[in-house]
Design a protein around this motif. Structure first.
Motif, short mmCIF file in Angstrom:
data_model
loop_
_atom_site.label_atom_id
_atom_site.label_comp_id
_atom_site.label_asym_id
_atom_site.label_seq_id
_atom_site.Cartn_x
_atom_site.Cartn_y
_atom_site.Cartn_z
N TRP A 183 -22.19 9.09 53.68
CA TRP A 183 -22.36 9.80 54.94
C TRP A 183 -21.50 11.05 55.01
O TRP A 183 -21.94 12.11 55.50
CB TRP A 183 -22.06 8.87 56.11
N HIS A 184 -20.27 10.97 54.51
CA HIS A 184 -19.42 12.15 54.47
C HIS A 184 -20.00 13.21 53.53
O HIS A 184 -19.91 14.41 53.81
CB HIS A 184 -18.00 11.77 54.03
N PHE A 185 -20.60 12.76 52.43
CA PHE A 185 -21.27 13.70 51.52
C PHE A 185 -22.39 14.44 52.24
O PHE A 185 -22.53 15.66 52.12
CB PHE A 185 -21.81 12.94 50.31
N VAL A 186 -23.20 13.72 53.01
CA VAL A 186 -24.28 14.33 53.78
C VAL A 186 -23.73 15.35 54.76
O VAL A 186 -24.30 16.43 54.96
CB VAL A 186 -25.10 13.24 54.50
N ASP A 187 -22.59 15.03 55.38
CA ASP A 187 -21.97 15.96 56.33
C ASP A 187 -21.53 17.25 55.64
O ASP A 187 -21.75 18.35 56.16
CB ASP A 187 -20.75 15.30 57.00
N VAL A 188 -20.91 17.12 54.48
CA VAL A 188 -20.42 18.30 53.76
C VAL A 188 -21.59 19.18 53.31
O VAL A 188 -21.53 20.41 53.40
CB VAL A 188 -19.56 17.87 52.55
N VAL A 189 -22.66 18.56 52.83
CA VAL A 189 -23.84 19.34 52.43
C VAL A 189 -24.38 20.14 53.61
O VAL A 189 -24.77 21.31 53.46
CB VAL A 189 -24.94 18.41 51.87
N TRP A 190 -24.38 19.54 54.81
CA TRP A 190 -24.88 20.26 55.97
C TRP A 190 -24.01 21.47 56.29
O TRP A 190 -24.52 22.51 56.73
CB TRP A 190 -24.95 19.34 57.19
#
Length: 292
Positions: free
Chosen positions: A275-282
């Motif tokens: 989920w943190h990875f998804v946040d950083v990509v955004w």
């Protein structure tokens, strides 16, 4: 729940799931190829492969969860799972890196070349002398073939709101993790519920933005390179958010059943990493797709 911890490395029994997963991916690949070539059976093969893949994921993860709740743990197994998740996220970074690289090449090489700024001056003079290289590209080299969008998608509207939503969800899942470490079940479950609700809100806003893009901005997949890169990056990100929400929902159910403790919590940690990875990509998307 009391776990029985073993000191040896647990070697699982031979599994059918990798073979089933390979067959599912093969069916999806063949189906997608035939769908592109307009063969009537392409979508049937693609759908069959997708159903088989869901069955494999459900069965394989059920097996892993069953092993976990029966106390089949060891330090080596924990390291194996952690490295497996790390390399999975690395592969996802590479996946998005390709698309960000496409956007970078388009903006700084392909479009200026077609405009005769850096190279291909003859191509510009002979084929598209009226083409002006600018990004975001609203007027394509051949407007009759690919009509460009009417407007640029503004950054300080829904995208900015979605950024705030995802950052808040990152705080919520971290707060839930702190609750798990302190064995505070109320904080754990409430934090996960807030994270899931924020993720659903993000997808709802994204769907509304897509509707606006198609109906008011004429920003579509057929509106040239700006449209294709926009939907390619934001669409794949939305897909990853959907996968993350599915994982968070499963983890919430497991938390409600008491599957995790402060000592055995890697399933929760793996999903929070994702989920943190998804946040950083955004954040990268917001800066390079919407803002700059």
């Amino acid at each position: 729940m009391k776990f029985r911890t073993v000191k040896y490395y647990f070697l699982p029994q031979p599994s059918k799931w990798p073979l089933i997963g390979s067959c599912a991916l093969f069916l999806m690949l063949i189906g997608a190829i035939n769908l592109i070539h307009d063969h009537w059976y392409g979508h049937y093969l693609l759908l069959s492969g997708a159903i088989l893949l869901v069955y494999m994921l459900f069965g394989w993860f059920s097996t892993v969860i069953d092993e976990s709740i029966h106390g089949l743990h060891s330090a080596q197994m924990d390291r194996t799972y952690r490295w497996g998740m790390i390399w999975f996220i690395v592969s996802e970074i590479a996946f998005f890196g390709i698309f960000f690289g496409t956007l970078f090449y388009t903006r700084h090489f392909a479009v200026p070349a077609l405009g005769g700024i850096i190279t291909s001056k003859e191509t510009h003079a002979l084929l598209w002398p009226h083409f002006s290289a600018a990004w975001p590209l609203l007027k394509n080299p051949n407007p009759a073939l690919f009509h460009g969008p009417n407007e640029v998608m503004p950054a300080w509207g829904i995208p900015a709101i979605n950024t705030l939503i995802l950052l808040s969800s990152a705080v919520a899942v971290t707060w839930a993790h702190w609750g798990l470490q302190k064995n505070n079940r109320l904080q754990l479950n409430l934090g996960l519920m807030i994270t899931i609700l924020l993720g659903l809100l993000f997808l709802s806003c994204q769907a509304y933005e897509y509707t606006e893009a198609y109906t008011h901005f004429n920003l579509t997949l057929n509106s040239g390179i700006y449209g294709t890169t926009f939907f390619m990056l934001t669409g794949f990100h939305a897909l990853h958010v959907t996968v993350g929400l599915t994982m968070l929902t499963v983890i919430l159910i497991r938390c409600l059943k008491g599957h995790f403790t402060s000592a055995h919590q890697f399933g929760f940690e793996a999903v929070s990493w994702y989920w943190h990875f998804v946040d950083v990509v955004w954040l990268f998307l917001f800066v390079f797709v919407y803002w700059l």
